[in-house]
Motif scaffolding. Structure first.
Motif, PDB file in Angstrom:
ATOM      1  N   LEU A 159      18.408  95.034  33.686  1.00 17.04           N
ATOM      2  CA  LEU A 159      18.762  93.767  34.709  1.00 17.04           C
ATOM      3  C   LEU A 159      19.120  94.648  35.951  1.00 17.04           C
ATOM      4  CD1 LEU A 159      21.230  91.362  32.537  1.00 17.04           C
ATOM      5  CD2 LEU A 159      18.980  91.005  33.595  1.00 17.04           C
ATOM      6  N   ASN A 160      18.355  94.233  36.972  1.00 20.43           N
ATOM      7  CA  ASN A 160      18.975  94.674  38.294  1.00 20.43           C
ATOM      8  C   ASN A 160      19.960  94.060  38.981  1.00 20.43           C
ATOM      9  OD1 ASN A 160      17.523  97.196  38.237  1.00 20.43           O
ATOM     10  ND2 ASN A 160      15.548  96.049  38.836  1.00 20.43           N
ATOM     11  N   MET A 161      20.923  94.376  39.880  1.00 21.44           N
ATOM     12  CA  MET A 161      21.733  93.747  40.407  1.00 21.44           C
ATOM     13  C   MET A 161      22.558  94.397  41.731  1.00 21.44           C
ATOM     14  SD  MET A 161      24.639  93.502  37.499  1.00 21.44           S
ATOM     15  CE  MET A 161      23.260  93.195  36.363  1.00 21.44           C
ATOM     16  N   ASN A 162      22.901  94.013  42.341  1.00 25.75           N
ATOM     17  CA  ASN A 162      23.845  94.645  43.439  1.00 25.75           C
ATOM     18  C   ASN A 162      25.128  94.168  43.768  1.00 25.75           C
ATOM     19  OD1 ASN A 162      24.368  95.974  45.634  1.00 25.75           O
ATOM     20  ND2 ASN A 162      23.071  95.122  46.953  1.00 25.75           N
ATOM     21  N   ARG A 163      26.089  94.547  42.871  1.00 30.56           N
ATOM     22  CA  ARG A 163      27.384  93.908  42.638  1.00 30.56           C
ATOM     23  C   ARG A 163      28.374  94.899  42.885  1.00 30.56           C
ATOM     24  NH1 ARG A 163      30.054  90.000  42.900  1.00 30.56           N
ATOM     25  NH2 ARG A 163      29.955  88.991  40.745  1.00 30.56           N
ATOM     26  N   GLU A 164      29.843  94.603  43.004  1.00 28.12           N
ATOM     27  CA  GLU A 164      30.763  95.352  42.606  1.00 28.12           C
ATOM     28  C   GLU A 164      31.587  94.989  41.453  1.00 28.12           C
ATOM     29  OE1 GLU A 164      33.449  95.443  46.147  1.00 28.12           O
ATOM     30  OE2 GLU A 164      31.847  96.433  47.153  1.00 28.12           O
ATOM     31  N   ILE A 165      32.202  96.020  40.745  1.00 30.04           N
ATOM     32  CA  ILE A 165      32.864  95.533  39.555  1.00 30.04           C
ATOM     33  C   ILE A 165      34.204  96.058  39.799  1.00 30.04           C
ATOM     34  CG2 ILE A 165      31.641  97.365  37.998  1.00 30.04           C
ATOM     35  CD1 ILE A 165      31.786  95.136  35.902  1.00 30.04           C
ATOM     36  N   ILE A 166      35.259  95.826  39.442  1.00 26.28           N
ATOM     37  CA  ILE A 166      36.691  96.180  39.457  1.00 26.28           C
ATOM     38  C   ILE A 166      36.986  96.941  38.311  1.00 26.28           C
ATOM     39  CG2 ILE A 166      39.028  95.807  39.698  1.00 26.28           C
ATOM     40  CD1 ILE A 166      38.269  93.306  41.534  1.00 26.28           C
ATOM     41  N   ILE A 167      37.619  98.104  38.513  1.00 21.48           N
ATOM     42  CA  ILE A 167      37.919  98.753  37.134  1.00 21.48           C
ATOM     43  C   ILE A 167      39.268  98.408  37.057  1.00 21.48           C
ATOM     44  CG2 ILE A 167      37.892 100.976  38.392  1.00 21.48           C
ATOM     45  CD1 ILE A 167      37.315 102.218  35.552  1.00 21.48           C
ATOM     46  N   ASP A 168      39.661  97.896  35.884  1.00 22.53           N
ATOM     47  CA  ASP A 168      41.040  97.500  35.700  1.00 22.53           C
ATOM     48  C   ASP A 168      41.687  98.006  34.241  1.00 22.53           C
ATOM     49  OD1 ASP A 168      43.549  96.277  36.386  1.00 22.53           O
ATOM     50  OD2 ASP A 168      42.881  94.221  35.549  1.00 22.53           O
ATOM     51  N   THR A 169      42.859  98.503  34.186  1.00 24.76           N
ATOM     52  CA  THR A 169      43.449  98.867  32.878  1.00 24.76           C
ATOM     53  C   THR A 169      44.158  97.514  32.367  1.00 24.76           C
ATOM     54  OG1 THR A 169      45.506  99.504  34.050  1.00 24.76           O
ATOM     55  CG2 THR A 169      44.072 101.331  33.327  1.00 24.76           C
ATOM     56  N   GLY A 170      44.245  96.542  33.098  1.00 27.12           N
ATOM     57  CA  GLY A 170      45.225  95.538  32.953  1.00 27.12           C
ATOM     58  C   GLY A 170      44.285  94.432  31.920  1.00 27.12           C
ATOM     59  N   THR A 171      43.053  94.309  32.220  1.00 25.73           N
ATOM     60  CA  THR A 171      42.294  93.412  31.768  1.00 25.73           C
ATOM     61  C   THR A 171      41.447  93.828  30.330  1.00 25.73           C
ATOM     62  OG1 THR A 171      41.957  92.663  33.876  1.00 25.73           O
ATOM     63  CG2 THR A 171      40.476  91.620  32.376  1.00 25.73           C
ATOM     64  N   THR A 172      41.521  93.078  29.199  1.00 27.71           N
ATOM     65  CA  THR A 172      41.049  93.471  28.028  1.00 27.71           C
ATOM     66  C   THR A 172      39.395  93.475  28.036  1.00 27.71           C
ATOM     67  OG1 THR A 172      42.800  92.456  26.946  1.00 27.71           O
ATOM     68  CG2 THR A 172      41.200  93.391  25.728  1.00 27.71           C
ATOM     69  N   LEU A 173      38.892  92.213  28.350  1.00 32.40           N
ATOM     70  CA  LEU A 173      37.536  92.327  28.404  1.00 32.40           C
ATOM     71  C   LEU A 173      36.702  92.375  29.497  1.00 32.40           C
ATOM     72  CD1 LEU A 173      37.567  88.499  26.862  1.00 32.40           C
ATOM     73  CD2 LEU A 173      37.204  90.686  25.524  1.00 32.40           C
ATOM     74  N   THR A 174      35.387  92.571  29.679  1.00 33.62           N
ATOM     75  CA  THR A 174      34.751  92.885  30.699  1.00 33.62           C
ATOM     76  C   THR A 174      34.090  91.593  31.356  1.00 33.62           C
ATOM     77  OG1 THR A 174      34.401  95.228  30.292  1.00 33.62           O
ATOM     78  CG2 THR A 174      32.577  93.939  31.589  1.00 33.62           C
ATOM     79  N   TYR A 175      34.268  91.287  32.355  1.00 31.72           N
ATOM     80  CA  TYR A 175      33.509  89.999  33.041  1.00 31.72           C
ATOM     81  C   TYR A 175      32.390  90.199  33.898  1.00 31.72           C
ATOM     82  CZ  TYR A 175      37.867  88.157  30.974  1.00 31.72           C
ATOM     83  OH  TYR A 175      38.745  87.607  29.812  1.00 31.72           O
ATOM     84  N   ILE A 176      31.500  89.452  33.677  1.00 34.87           N
ATOM     85  CA  ILE A 176      30.204  89.353  34.631  1.00 34.87           C
ATOM     86  C   ILE A 176      29.779  88.069  34.945  1.00 34.87           C
ATOM     87  CG2 ILE A 176      29.440  91.759  33.735  1.00 34.87           C
ATOM     88  CD1 ILE A 176      27.311  90.519  31.973  1.00 34.87           C
ATOM     89  N   ASP A 177      28.926  87.963  35.986  1.00 37.27           N
ATOM     90  CA  ASP A 177      28.558  86.634  36.301  1.00 37.27           C
ATOM     91  C   ASP A 177      28.055  86.002  35.082  1.00 37.27           C
ATOM     92  OD1 ASP A 177      29.359  87.079  38.876  1.00 37.27           O
ATOM     93  OD2 ASP A 177      27.348  87.211  39.786  1.00 37.27           O
ATOM     94  N   PRO A 178      27.972  84.726  34.978  1.00 35.61           N
ATOM     95  CA  PRO A 178      27.362  83.897  33.894  1.00 35.61           C
ATOM     96  C   PRO A 178      25.817  84.019  33.970  1.00 35.61           C
ATOM     97  CG  PRO A 178      28.977  82.348  34.977  1.00 35.61           C
ATOM     98  CD  PRO A 178      29.012  83.563  35.671  1.00 35.61           C
ATOM     99  N   SER A 179      25.283  83.913  35.169  1.00 36.36           N
ATOM    100  CA  SER A 179      23.591  84.285  35.439  1.00 36.36           C
ATOM    101  C   SER A 179      23.412  85.481  34.773  1.00 36.36           C
ATOM    102  CB  SER A 179      23.440  83.852  36.706  1.00 36.36           C
ATOM    103  OG  SER A 179      23.859  84.952  37.518  1.00 36.36           O
ATOM    104  N   ILE A 180      24.035  86.665  34.845  1.00 36.67           N
ATOM    105  CA  ILE A 180      23.743  87.825  34.381  1.00 36.67           C
ATOM    106  C   ILE A 180      24.099  87.973  32.954  1.00 36.67           C
ATOM    107  CG2 ILE A 180      24.428  90.247  34.453  1.00 36.67           C
ATOM    108  CD1 ILE A 180      25.152  89.806  37.527  1.00 36.67           C
ATOM    109  N   PHE A 181      25.084  87.250  32.488  1.00 35.18           N
ATOM    110  CA  PHE A 181      25.587  87.260  31.299  1.00 35.18           C
ATOM    111  C   PHE A 181      24.504  86.830  30.211  1.00 35.18           C
ATOM    112  CE2 PHE A 181      27.553  85.146  27.425  1.00 35.18           C
ATOM    113  CZ  PHE A 181      28.419  86.511  27.045  1.00 35.18           C
ATOM    114  N   TYR A 182      24.050  85.512  30.872  1.00 39.07           N
ATOM    115  CA  TYR A 182      23.093  85.011  29.671  1.00 39.07           C
ATOM    116  C   TYR A 182      21.757  85.813  29.503  1.00 39.07           C
ATOM    117  CZ  TYR A 182      25.783  80.707  30.267  1.00 39.07           C
ATOM    118  OH  TYR A 182      27.125  79.800  30.406  1.00 39.07           O
ATOM    119  N   LYS A 183      21.333  86.630  30.529  1.00 43.89           N
ATOM    120  CA  LYS A 183      20.366  87.336  30.322  1.00 43.89           C
ATOM    121  C   LYS A 183      20.872  88.580  29.264  1.00 43.89           C
ATOM    122  CE  LYS A 183      18.358  86.418  34.880  1.00 43.89           C
ATOM    123  NZ  LYS A 183      18.764  86.782  36.220  1.00 43.89           N
ATOM    124  N   LEU A 184      22.028  89.047  29.711  1.00 40.17           N
ATOM    125  CA  LEU A 184      22.242  90.139  28.748  1.00 40.17           C
ATOM    126  C   LEU A 184      22.681  89.721  27.515  1.00 40.17           C
ATOM    127  CD1 LEU A 184      23.790  92.938  28.475  1.00 40.17           C
ATOM    128  CD2 LEU A 184      25.922  91.899  28.806  1.00 40.17           C
TER     129      LEU A 184
END
Ligand SMILES: *[C@@H]1O[C@H](CO)[C@@H](O)[C@H](O)[C@H]1NC(C)=O
Ligand SMILES: *[C@@H]1O[C@H](CO)[C@@H](O)[C@H](O)[C@H]1NC(C)=O
Ligand SMILES: *[C@@H]1O[C@H](CO)[C@@H](O)[C@H](O)[C@H]1NC(C)=O
Length: 440
Positions: free
Chosen positions: A307-332
């Motif tokens: 899946l190609n995209m052009n996005r930024e993703i924050i790297i955080d020690t405080g959040t447990t799960l990884t969160y992505i856009d729903p439209s990307i998520f459904y394809k994943l």
């Protein structure tokens, strides 16, 4: 020239002239120093460990707090007025830090997505209850209130500072999210020291570190920590303040929570060149005002599917799960289903938005998932991003509430990687590593 760089140069000259023994601390520890990070729910040494909680209860609690932290990041990035570099729901990994003279050991969350370090302080006007110590500035010989004209006072978002010229106190006042959660206090400085576990037990001590002393906290605070250590990249963060003493570098290696092993947080020091064992270096951009670290994400792939995209993703020690856009998520999800050969169960054993698969339906063969960052491919191994609940296999990548919400690389996806932040070159380096090995 960036403000940050000017700030670093200022700190450099400041350190040489005013704090000769800070240099001493840095030479003494020129290989850096490392401390344990422990999971607030899974580590038996955590003050918040509850041995009677079942694995399912623990994971439910983790998912709920992860969702709420992600919601705070969304608020923070979407609205300057409620934005803040303080986060009430403080995340999963705790550290011990000693503050003051004589030193008092405090427990605080280590958070890359936050800037300001703060602790609840005595006497509390309004504090949330927890089972660890609140800091008492009056009992410390080295504590000083930060004067109004101090650089770190003006470095904080001015909308949140109320400097009382008569008292010469740098007061701060923050609200979170929907403004029902507030914290207020006074900025001060004191000596911070860390027990170093690199061979000898000597302490790495640093005088005059600026932090917030919170006297009033109200609302929806997570009561599972007495404070936050800000590892963000803004001028007030602890890593910026330690600056040259730690070569502007820190790294961590997170163990899988259910291993119950401590993780490591290292300040300073050099890692070997690890490119030949699959390391990758990627630039970070900074997300004002939170001072979090954002990486450029160009694609996600599972096996041959991409899946190609052009996005930024924050790297955080405080959040447990990884969160992505729903439209990307459904394809994943479709790609993962394909690789596994099954669909997620409808009677989810966990809470939304986590997908779980039932091994009774087919012999599950969970795939690695690759995040294509601007510096190379970050391979998230199946046994790090899938976790086991009862007999189910669940994915730690979830969907954001809506497309365009900040995407976050959470701490489960970061396990078993040595992750090094270099604030001078503005890069993050990922090196595959079995993090439990370092713990003893
Ligand atoms: C906090 O301490 C009290 C009193 O010792 C104890 O009853 C309670 O279970 C503790 N809470 C947690 C979350 O550990
Ligand atoms: C520990 O977990 C058990 C089981 O969920 C719960 O009943 C108990 O209240 C918890 N104890 C504390 C102090 O939170
Ligand atoms: C504010 O947020 C909290 C926590 O998310 C929620 O419980 C509360 O109902 C909200 N209040 C308002 C007025 O929206």
């Amino acid at each position: 020239m960036s403000i940050l760089l000017i700030y670093f140069l200022t700190i450099l000259s400041y350190t040489n002239t005013l704090h000769p023994w800070l240099i001493e601390a840095s030479t003494r520890t020129n290989n850096g120093f490392s401390i344990d990070l422990f999971h607030r729910y899974y580590s038996p040494i955590s003050p918040f460990y509850n041995s009677s909680m079942s694995p399912k209860e623990l994971l439910q609690r983790l998912v709920l707090s992860s969702n709420s932290r992600h919601q705070q990041i969304i608020w923070q990035q979407s609205n300057i007025e409620v934005s803040t570099n303080l986060i009430p729901n403080v995340g999963d990994y705790l550290m011990q830090i000693s503050v003051g003279t004589p030193p008092v050991q405090l427990v605080a969350a280590a958070v890359t997505g936050s800037d300001l370090t703060w602790f609840q302080c005595r006497p509390c006007v309004l504090c949330y209850p927890h089972n660890t110590t609140n800091f008492d500035p009056q009992a410390s010989k080295t504590y000083k209130n930060l004067p109004c004209d101090a650089e770190h006072c003006s470095n904080l978002n001015t909308g949140h500072i109320n400097c009382d010229q008569n008292e010469n106190l740098c007061r701060y006042w923050y609200t979170y999210g929907n403004a029902t959660t507030i914290t207020g206090g006074v900025m001060g400085t004191d000596t911070f020291s860390f027990s170093s576990f690199d061979g000898d037990e000597e302490q790495a001590a640093f005088p005059s570190i600026t932090f917030g002393c919170g006297y009033q906290q109200a609302g929806f605070f997570d009561s599972n920590s007495a404070g936050v250590v800000g590892l963000g990249n803004g001028p007030v963060s602890l890593v910026s303040q330690l600056g040259p003493s730690i070569s502007y570098k820190f790294s961590y290696c997170l163990t899988y929570p259910s291993s119950h092993r401590a993780s490591k947080l290292r300040f300073g020091g050099m890692l070997e060149d690890t490119s030949e064992i699959g390391g990758l270096t990627t630039p970070f951009v900074t997300n004002d005002p939170s001072s979090s670290y954002s990486l450029e994400l160009n694609g996600i792939s599972v096996g041959q599917l991409n899946l190609n995209m052009n996005r930024e993703i924050i790297i955080d020690t405080g959040t447990t799960l990884t969160y992505i856009d729903p439209s990307i998520f459904y394809k994943l999800e479709a790609m993962v289903n394909d690789a596994i050969g099954a669909s997620p169960v409808s009677n989810n054993p966990l809470v939304e938005p986590v997908l779980c698969y039932d091994p009774d339906e087919s012999a599950l063969n969970p795939p690695d998932i690759v995040f294509q960052l601007s510096g190379g491919d970050l391979v998230l191994k199946a046994n790090n991003i899938f976790f086991v609940l009862d007999h189910y296999l669940c994915l730690s990548i979830a969907k954001s509430p809506k497309d365009g919400d900040p995407m976050v690389l959470g701490n489960m996806a970061q396990t078993n990687l040595e992750i090094e932040f270099n604030l001078l070159s503005k890069t993050v380096r990922f090196t595959p590593k079995y993090c439990s090995q370092e713990s003893s």
